[in-house]
Design a protein around this motif. Structure first.
Motif, PDB file in Angstrom:
ATOM      1  N   LYS A  34       0.825  -1.205   0.000  1.00 39.72           N
ATOM      2  CA  LYS A  34       0.000   0.000   0.000  1.00 39.72           C
ATOM      3  C   LYS A  34       0.862   1.259   0.000  1.00 39.72           C
ATOM      4  CE  LYS A  34      -4.072  -1.965   0.175  1.00 39.72           C
ATOM      5  NZ  LYS A  34      -5.052  -1.803  -0.926  1.00 39.72           N
ATOM      6  N   VAL A  35       0.262   2.372  -0.435  1.00 36.84           N
ATOM      7  CA  VAL A  35       0.945   3.674  -0.423  1.00 36.84           C
ATOM      8  C   VAL A  35       0.198   4.585   0.541  1.00 36.84           C
ATOM      9  CG1 VAL A  35       1.735   5.643  -1.764  1.00 36.84           C
ATOM     10  CG2 VAL A  35       1.662   3.376  -2.812  1.00 36.84           C
ATOM     11  N   LEU A  36       0.903   5.034   1.565  1.00 33.36           N
ATOM     12  CA  LEU A  36       0.333   5.914   2.593  1.00 33.36           C
ATOM     13  C   LEU A  36       0.901   7.306   2.417  1.00 33.36           C
ATOM     14  CD1 LEU A  36      -1.186   6.429   5.323  1.00 33.36           C
ATOM     15  CD2 LEU A  36       0.956   5.786   6.458  1.00 33.36           C
ATOM     16  N   GLY A  37       0.029   8.305   2.283  1.00 35.72           N
ATOM     17  CA  GLY A  37       0.473   9.685   2.198  1.00 35.72           C
ATOM     18  C   GLY A  37       0.353  10.379   3.542  1.00 35.72           C
ATOM     19  N   ILE A  38       1.397  11.117   3.928  1.00 37.81           N
ATOM     20  CA  ILE A  38       1.355  11.946   5.137  1.00 37.81           C
ATOM     21  C   ILE A  38       1.509  13.390   4.688  1.00 37.81           C
ATOM     22  CG2 ILE A  38       2.352  12.438   7.392  1.00 37.81           C
ATOM     23  CD1 ILE A  38       3.423   9.643   7.520  1.00 37.81           C
ATOM     24  N   VAL A  39       0.468  14.198   4.908  1.00 33.58           N
ATOM     25  CA  VAL A  39       0.455  15.566   4.395  1.00 33.58           C
ATOM     26  C   VAL A  39       0.285  16.556   5.534  1.00 33.58           C
ATOM     27  CG1 VAL A  39      -0.495  14.830   2.192  1.00 33.58           C
ATOM     28  CG2 VAL A  39      -2.039  15.571   3.977  1.00 33.58           C
ATOM     29  N   GLY A  40       0.648  17.798   5.243  1.00 30.56           N
ATOM     30  CA  GLY A  40       0.520  18.864   6.225  1.00 30.56           C
ATOM     31  C   GLY A  40       1.532  19.956   5.915  1.00 30.56           C
ATOM     32  N   GLU A  41       1.379  21.101   6.563  1.00 31.10           N
ATOM     33  CA  GLU A  41       2.306  22.209   6.380  1.00 31.10           C
ATOM     34  C   GLU A  41       3.676  21.886   6.964  1.00 31.10           C
ATOM     35  OE1 GLU A  41      -0.277  26.215   6.784  1.00 31.10           O
ATOM     36  OE2 GLU A  41      -0.477  24.838   8.461  1.00 31.10           O
ATOM     37  N   SER A  42       4.658  22.707   6.641  1.00 29.62           N
ATOM     38  CA  SER A  42       5.979  22.555   7.243  1.00 29.62           C
ATOM     39  C   SER A  42       5.863  22.679   8.767  1.00 29.62           C
ATOM     40  CB  SER A  42       6.922  23.645   6.717  1.00 29.62           C
ATOM     41  OG  SER A  42       7.121  23.502   5.332  1.00 29.62           O
ATOM     42  N   GLY A  43       6.554  21.799   9.472  1.00 29.14           N
ATOM     43  CA  GLY A  43       6.509  21.830  10.934  1.00 29.14           C
ATOM     44  C   GLY A  43       5.388  21.020  11.530  1.00 29.14           C
ATOM     45  N   SER A  44       4.641  20.287  10.712  1.00 26.59           N
ATOM     46  CA  SER A  44       3.505  19.521  11.239  1.00 26.59           C
ATOM     47  C   SER A  44       3.919  18.179  11.839  1.00 26.59           C
ATOM     48  CB  SER A  44       2.460  19.292  10.138  1.00 26.59           C
ATOM     49  OG  SER A  44       3.016  18.565   9.057  1.00 26.59           O
ATOM     50  N   GLY A  45       5.165  17.759  11.606  1.00 27.70           N
ATOM     51  CA  GLY A  45       5.646  16.513  12.186  1.00 27.70           C
ATOM     52  C   GLY A  45       5.783  15.370  11.198  1.00 27.70           C
ATOM     53  N   LYS A  46       5.618  15.648   9.909  1.00 22.04           N
ATOM     54  CA  LYS A  46       5.661  14.600   8.892  1.00 22.04           C
ATOM     55  C   LYS A  46       7.023  13.907   8.845  1.00 22.04           C
ATOM     56  CE  LYS A  46       4.861  17.291   5.363  1.00 22.04           C
ATOM     57  NZ  LYS A  46       5.092  18.577   6.052  1.00 22.04           N
ATOM     58  N   MET A 228      -1.652  15.754   9.035  1.00 20.25           N
ATOM     59  CA  MET A 228      -1.061  16.127  10.320  1.00 20.25           C
ATOM     60  C   MET A 228      -1.032  17.640  10.499  1.00 20.25           C
ATOM     61  SD  MET A 228       2.118  13.470  10.962  1.00 20.25           S
ATOM     62  CE  MET A 228       2.349  14.134  12.638  1.00 20.25           C
ATOM     63  N   TYR A 229      -1.178  18.042  11.774  1.00 20.25           N
ATOM     64  CA  TYR A 229      -1.042  19.453  12.124  1.00 20.25           C
ATOM     65  C   TYR A 229      -0.505  19.523  13.550  1.00 20.25           C
ATOM     66  CZ  TYR A 229      -2.000  24.428  12.669  1.00 20.25           C
ATOM     67  OH  TYR A 229      -1.857  25.777  12.873  1.00 20.25           O
ATOM     68  N   ALA A 230       0.566  20.295  13.751  1.00 26.16           N
ATOM     69  CA  ALA A 230       1.146  20.502  15.076  1.00 26.16           C
ATOM     70  C   ALA A 230       1.456  19.187  15.786  1.00 26.16           C
ATOM     71  CB  ALA A 230       0.223  21.360  15.930  1.00 26.16           C
ATOM     72  N   GLY A 231       1.975  18.219  15.044  1.00 20.47           N
ATOM     73  CA  GLY A 231       2.408  16.969  15.639  1.00 20.47           C
ATOM     74  C   GLY A 231       1.333  15.934  15.870  1.00 20.47           C
ATOM     75  N   SER A 232       0.090  16.259  15.534  1.00 24.11           N
ATOM     76  CA  SER A 232      -1.029  15.344  15.758  1.00 24.11           C
ATOM     77  C   SER A 232      -1.718  15.010  14.437  1.00 24.11           C
ATOM     78  CB  SER A 232      -2.053  15.962  16.721  1.00 24.11           C
ATOM     79  OG  SER A 232      -1.459  16.245  17.970  1.00 24.11           O
ATOM     80  N   ILE A 233      -2.467  13.921  14.434  1.00 22.00           N
ATOM     81  CA  ILE A 233      -3.252  13.556  13.261  1.00 22.00           C
ATOM     82  C   ILE A 233      -4.624  14.214  13.361  1.00 22.00           C
ATOM     83  CG2 ILE A 233      -4.411  11.663  12.058  1.00 22.00           C
ATOM     84  CD1 ILE A 233      -2.097   9.867  12.784  1.00 22.00           C
ATOM     85  N   CYS A 234      -4.939  15.045  12.379  1.00 22.03           N
ATOM     86  CA  CYS A 234      -6.262  15.671  12.312  1.00 22.03           C
ATOM     87  C   CYS A 234      -7.276  14.696  11.726  1.00 22.03           C
ATOM     88  CB  CYS A 234      -6.234  16.910  11.426  1.00 22.03           C
ATOM     89  SG  CYS A 234      -5.126  18.196  11.961  1.00 22.03           S
TER      90      CYS A 234
END
Length: 346
Positions: A34-46, A228-234
């Motif tokens: 599978k292909v899992l995408g982790i997205v978010g702004e810079s600094g989100s913890g990706k 992700m946002y601020a180190g957490s999963i939204c």
């Protein structure tokens, strides 16, 4: 059993100013192929999430001991460097954003490929050379025997990224982590690299974790998505659910801020404000100060992840409407949430 299972991952950087909770209690799994995408702004913890999996963090960083990262059922947290050396390259490989940071300018491409292969596999020098040529051919590098003698500066950016992909896949890992693999490339080369990764993933049957801020890449490549946002999963779910049925206000904001074929005459809507200070995490939703739909409950209480359906969950108070309607949750006079019949927790 899932190929990779992450539970309550917490990674912090300890600085003179205090503890920076870069990854703050996230959980997810990844299945074979599978292909899992982790997205978010810079600094989100990706990226810190990826580096935590491979345990290639800076000296000031620490994975909390109650975190769990299992690869094929084997616990990696606390396993020690000896075990991790057998994991990196052999079972999990990574591609970084800028290929020049992954290649040594003083050694030939062939030398670097062969060194990686001999380090992680029992192949001898002749076998490693054969495998290196095979991998260059696999990633569509012409005249691989000749290219083996050349240095990184003799290649274009796109070709260097192909070489890095070849190096990452030479030991046939179960998981390839791609950390912003196309950001440093122009649009045409980006498309070529993504097409290459897509075809290699199908051909080799490996799993991929695609770390990016580009939702177009996610739509093209990914089966499942974590926002992700601020180190957490939204929010997390299948790509279709995330794109066509977003349930967190941050995800909706990301989708509103990207151009589409139907929005050429409309102004894009950027997410206003700036990310929060991770040294001073709020009690409520970290996105609330930037959210146009925020209620007071969002500022004072963090929503727990809630199932939207069996393939989709999000941590947003906007998804508790059914609970309010059913009387399981009420708002007090100050618009704070509390359970029916219970005490407010302020």
């Amino acid at each position: 059993m899932a190929l990779l299972e992450v539970k309550n991952l917490r990674t912090s950087f300890f600085t003179d100013a205090g503890e920076v909770k870069a990854v703050n209690g996230i959980s997810f799994s990844l299945d074979h192929g599978k292909v899992l995408g982790i997205v978010g702004e810079s600094g989100s913890g990706k990226s810190v999430t990826a580096y935590s999996i491979m345990q290639i963090l800076a000296g000031t960083a620490k994975i909390h001991p109650d975190s769990s990262i299992k690869l094929n059922g084997q616990e990696l947290v606390g396993s020690g460097e000896k075990v991790m050396k057998t994991v990196r390259g052999n079972k999990v490989s990574i591609i970084f954003q800028d290929p020049m940071t992954s290649l040594n300018p003083t050694y030939t491409i062939g030398h670097q490929l062969m060194e990686a292969i001999m380090l992680h596999t029992p192949r001898n020098k002749a076998q490693a050379r054969e495998r290196a040529i095979e991998m260059l051919r696999l990633v569509n590098i012409n005249e691989p025997e000749k290219r083996m003698k050349q240095y990184p500066f003799e290649f274009s950016g796109g070709m260097r990224q192909r070489i890095v992909i070849a190096m990452a896949l030479a030991c046939e890992p179960d998981i390839l982590i791609a950390d912003e693999p196309t950001t440093a490339l122009d649009v045409t080369i980006q498309a070529q690299i993504l097409e290459l990764m897509n075809s290699l993933q199908k051909e080799l049957g490996m799993a991929i974790i695609m770390i990016t801020h580009d939702l177009g890449v996610v739509a093209q490549m990914c089966d499942e998505v974590i926002v992700m946002y601020a180190g957490s999963i939204c929010e997390q779910g299948t790509a279709d659910e995330i794109f066509y049925n977003p349930a967190h206000e941050y995800t909706k904001g990301l989708l509103r801020s990207i151009p589409t074929a139907n929005s050429t005459k409309e102004k894009l809507e950027p997410i206003t404000g700036t990310p929060i200070d991770l040294l001073n995490m709020p009690a409520g939703c970290p996105f609330a100060p930037r959210c146009n739909a925020a209620m007071k409950v969002c500022l004072n209480h963090r929503a727990e992840p809630k199932d939207i359906n069996e393939n989709h969950r999000a941590a947003c108070w906007m998804n508790t409407k059914k609970d309010f309607e059913a009387g399981n949750l009420v708002l007090d006079n100050n618009n704070d949430a509390k359970a029916e019949g219970g005490e407010d927790d302020e």
